[in-house]
Scaffold this motif. Structure first.
Motif, PDB file in Angstrom:
ATOM      1  N   LEU A 168      39.699  45.201  51.367  1.00 31.17           N
ATOM      2  CA  LEU A 168      40.415  45.969  50.353  1.00 31.17           C
ATOM      3  C   LEU A 168      39.691  45.747  49.033  1.00 31.17           C
ATOM      4  O   LEU A 168      39.588  44.612  48.552  1.00 31.17           O
ATOM      5  N   ILE A 169      39.159  46.825  48.458  1.00 35.96           N
ATOM      6  CA  ILE A 169      38.462  46.767  47.179  1.00 35.96           C
ATOM      7  C   ILE A 169      39.404  47.328  46.122  1.00 35.96           C
ATOM      8  O   ILE A 169      39.798  48.494  46.186  1.00 35.96           O
ATOM      9  N   VAL A 170      39.773  46.499  45.169  1.00 39.62           N
ATOM     10  CA  VAL A 170      40.727  46.905  44.128  1.00 39.62           C
ATOM     11  C   VAL A 170      39.995  47.001  42.804  1.00 39.62           C
ATOM     12  O   VAL A 170      39.251  46.092  42.419  1.00 39.62           O
ATOM     13  N   THR A 171      40.208  48.111  42.121  1.00 41.59           N
ATOM     14  CA  THR A 171      39.625  48.306  40.802  1.00 41.59           C
ATOM     15  C   THR A 171      40.631  48.996  39.905  1.00 41.59           C
ATOM     16  O   THR A 171      41.604  49.592  40.381  1.00 41.59           O
ATOM     17  N   SER A 172      40.389  48.871  38.606  1.00 46.08           N
ATOM     18  CA  SER A 172      41.263  49.512  37.636  1.00 46.08           C
ATOM     19  C   SER A 172      40.424  49.926  36.436  1.00 46.08           C
ATOM     20  O   SER A 172      40.063  49.094  35.603  1.00 46.08           O
ATOM     21  N   HIS A 173      40.092  51.188  36.377  1.00 45.75           N
ATOM     22  CA  HIS A 173      39.377  51.754  35.235  1.00 45.75           C
ATOM     23  C   HIS A 173      39.805  53.208  35.117  1.00 45.75           C
ATOM     24  O   HIS A 173      39.746  53.942  36.099  1.00 45.75           O
ATOM     25  N   PRO A 174      40.226  53.641  33.923  1.00 45.21           N
ATOM     26  CA  PRO A 174      40.758  55.005  33.796  1.00 45.21           C
ATOM     27  C   PRO A 174      39.709  56.104  33.930  1.00 45.21           C
ATOM     28  O   PRO A 174      40.045  57.239  34.257  1.00 45.21           O
ATOM     29  N   ASN A 175      38.426  55.782  33.707  1.00 44.47           N
ATOM     30  CA  ASN A 175      37.367  56.774  33.768  1.00 44.47           C
ATOM     31  C   ASN A 175      36.719  56.747  35.153  1.00 44.47           C
ATOM     32  O   ASN A 175      36.066  55.771  35.522  1.00 44.47           O
ATOM     33  N   GLN A 176      36.883  57.821  35.895  1.00 50.86           N
ATOM     34  CA  GLN A 176      36.351  57.880  37.254  1.00 50.86           C
ATOM     35  C   GLN A 176      34.826  57.853  37.301  1.00 50.86           C
ATOM     36  O   GLN A 176      34.246  57.552  38.336  1.00 50.86           O
ATOM     37  N   ASP A 177      34.178  58.164  36.178  1.00 50.27           N
ATOM     38  CA  ASP A 177      32.713  58.128  36.116  1.00 50.27           C
ATOM     39  C   ASP A 177      32.201  56.782  35.607  1.00 50.27           C
ATOM     40  O   ASP A 177      31.000  56.626  35.392  1.00 50.27           O
ATOM     41  N   LEU A 202      47.467  44.576  51.377  1.00 56.99           N
ATOM     42  CA  LEU A 202      46.778  43.283  51.388  1.00 56.99           C
ATOM     43  C   LEU A 202      46.921  42.593  52.740  1.00 56.99           C
ATOM     44  O   LEU A 202      45.980  41.943  53.208  1.00 56.99           O
ATOM     45  N   ASP A 203      48.072  42.722  53.380  1.00 56.71           N
ATOM     46  CA  ASP A 203      48.278  42.103  54.691  1.00 56.71           C
ATOM     47  C   ASP A 203      47.336  42.695  55.747  1.00 56.71           C
ATOM     48  O   ASP A 203      46.982  42.008  56.712  1.00 56.71           O
ATOM     49  N   ARG A 204      46.933  43.952  55.571  1.00 57.69           N
ATOM     50  CA  ARG A 204      46.013  44.600  56.519  1.00 57.69           C
ATOM     51  C   ARG A 204      44.562  44.174  56.284  1.00 57.69           C
ATOM     52  O   ARG A 204      43.700  44.417  57.119  1.00 57.69           O
ATOM     53  N   ALA A 205      44.294  43.561  55.127  1.00 55.88           N
ATOM     54  CA  ALA A 205      42.913  43.239  54.749  1.00 55.88           C
ATOM     55  C   ALA A 205      42.491  41.871  55.267  1.00 55.88           C
ATOM     56  O   ALA A 205      43.282  40.932  55.310  1.00 55.88           O
ATOM     57  N   ASP A 206      41.203  41.796  55.620  1.00 60.37           N
ATOM     58  CA  ASP A 206      40.592  40.528  56.004  1.00 60.37           C
ATOM     59  C   ASP A 206      39.827  39.917  54.843  1.00 60.37           C
ATOM     60  O   ASP A 206      39.365  38.773  54.931  1.00 60.37           O
ATOM     61  N   ALA A 207      39.666  40.682  53.766  1.00 63.92           N
ATOM     62  CA  ALA A 207      39.032  40.192  52.540  1.00 63.92           C
ATOM     63  C   ALA A 207      39.506  41.066  51.384  1.00 63.92           C
ATOM     64  O   ALA A 207      39.767  42.261  51.560  1.00 63.92           O
ATOM     65  N   LEU A 208      39.605  40.464  50.215  1.00 61.91           N
ATOM     66  CA  LEU A 208      39.977  41.163  48.986  1.00 61.91           C
ATOM     67  C   LEU A 208      38.784  41.116  48.046  1.00 61.91           C
ATOM     68  O   LEU A 208      38.218  40.049  47.806  1.00 61.91           O
ATOM     69  N   VAL A 209      38.417  42.287  47.522  1.00 59.92           N
ATOM     70  CA  VAL A 209      37.324  42.382  46.555  1.00 59.92           C
ATOM     71  C   VAL A 209      37.886  43.024  45.290  1.00 59.92           C
ATOM     72  O   VAL A 209      38.452  44.116  45.356  1.00 59.92           O
ATOM     73  N   LEU A 210      37.755  42.351  44.166  1.00 63.07           N
ATOM     74  CA  LEU A 210      38.166  42.924  42.890  1.00 63.07           C
ATOM     75  C   LEU A 210      36.916  43.265  42.097  1.00 63.07           C
ATOM     76  O   LEU A 210      36.056  42.408  41.872  1.00 63.07           O
ATOM     77  N   VAL A 211      36.797  44.518  41.689  1.00 67.60           N
ATOM     78  CA  VAL A 211      35.700  44.974  40.840  1.00 67.60           C
ATOM     79  C   VAL A 211      36.361  45.482  39.564  1.00 67.60           C
ATOM     80  O   VAL A 211      37.127  46.442  39.609  1.00 67.60           O
ATOM     81  N   TYR A 212      36.055  44.836  38.434  1.00 68.92           N
ATOM     82  CA  TYR A 212      36.804  45.158  37.228  1.00 68.92           C
ATOM     83  C   TYR A 212      35.964  44.982  35.962  1.00 68.92           C
ATOM     84  O   TYR A 212      35.089  44.130  35.889  1.00 68.92           O
ATOM     85  N   PRO A 213      36.275  45.802  34.947  1.00 75.23           N
ATOM     86  CA  PRO A 213      35.638  45.601  33.656  1.00 75.23           C
ATOM     87  C   PRO A 213      36.297  44.414  32.953  1.00 75.23           C
ATOM     88  O   PRO A 213      37.489  44.151  33.143  1.00 75.23           O
ATOM     89  N   VAL A 214      35.523  43.710  32.179  1.00 75.80           N
ATOM     90  CA  VAL A 214      36.063  42.584  31.414  1.00 75.80           C
ATOM     91  C   VAL A 214      36.658  43.136  30.125  1.00 75.80           C
ATOM     92  O   VAL A 214      35.957  43.718  29.299  1.00 75.80           O
ATOM     93  N   TYR A 215      37.958  42.976  29.961  1.00 77.09           N
ATOM     94  CA  TYR A 215      38.659  43.351  28.736  1.00 77.09           C
ATOM     95  C   TYR A 215      39.183  42.067  28.108  1.00 77.09           C
ATOM     96  O   TYR A 215      39.983  41.365  28.731  1.00 77.09           O
TER      97      TYR A 215
END
Length: 196
Positions: free
Chosen positions: A4-13, A74-87
């Motif tokens: 599961l790759i989780v990210t949070s950024h409002p700009n899709q580009d 998250l229960d379905r995932a075997d790994a969690l990946v967070l990709v995020y901008p530093v704010y």
């Protein structure tokens, strides 16, 4: 295995999304694993820790459907990946709110007989932070070490989730942005290496 790759950024580009996409491609390119991208901004995840979240945190009430859906993902995932901008030397508020609302007592951790019970030992975590400041700034001020202490230890170690990777990608890195995409692909190919 499934990541599961989780990210949070409002700009899709944004560069953040491109790095997350390259990471997912690296996982899928192994031919053995799958990846799901949870884009909290696009999905409209509400990060506000409300009174009902506070009550749930204190063992009263039931989880709301949005929190249950994230826990099930998250229960379905075997790994969690967070990709995020530093704010402000940490997560974006929406990602922090996701942690606040989803990683709750009874699911991520618990207390039994006065002892902390870490419930996420089965969920390896890979962190990819993306910053705009120079390496000198992060080192001189100790920001990356602070981020690792706050996020790697303060959140994930508290829940028992082992942090396997903790990367800081900066816009001043040599070969930027392509070097970030190559690194993301390589990281994706290695996400499950420690479990195979």
């Amino acid at each position: 295995m499934h990541a599961l790759i989780v990210t949070s950024h409002p700009n899709q580009d944004a560069h953040t999304h491109r790095v997350a996409d390259q990471l997912a491609q690296g996982i899928i390119a192994t031919g053995y694993h799958t990846a799901e991208k949870a884009d909290l901004a696009a999905e409209g995840f509400d990060p506000r820790f409300t009174l009902s979240d506070h009550q749930l945190f204190n063992g009263q009430g039931v989880a709301t459907p949005d929190v249950l859906a994230e826990q099930q993902r998250l229960d379905r995932a075997d790994a969690l990946v967070l990709v995020y901008p530093v704010y402000w030397w940490s997560f974006p508020a929406q990602l922090k709110g996701w942690i606040d609302r989803v990683f709750i007592a009874g699911w991520a951790f618990d207390e039994e007989d006065g002892q902390l019970v870490k419930r996420l030992g089965h969920l390896p975590v890979h962190l990819v932070a993306i910053g705009a400041a120079e390496t000198r700034t992060f080192l001189r001020r100790g920001y990356f070490a602070s981020m690792r202490n706050q996020i790697d230890n303060g959140i994930f170690d508290f829940c028992g989730a082992p942090v396997v990777t903790s990367e800081l990608l900066l816009s001043g890195d040599e070969g930027y942005p392509e070097s970030h995409y190559r690194l993301a692909q390589q990281l994706g190919q290695r996400v499950f290496a420690h479990q195979e």
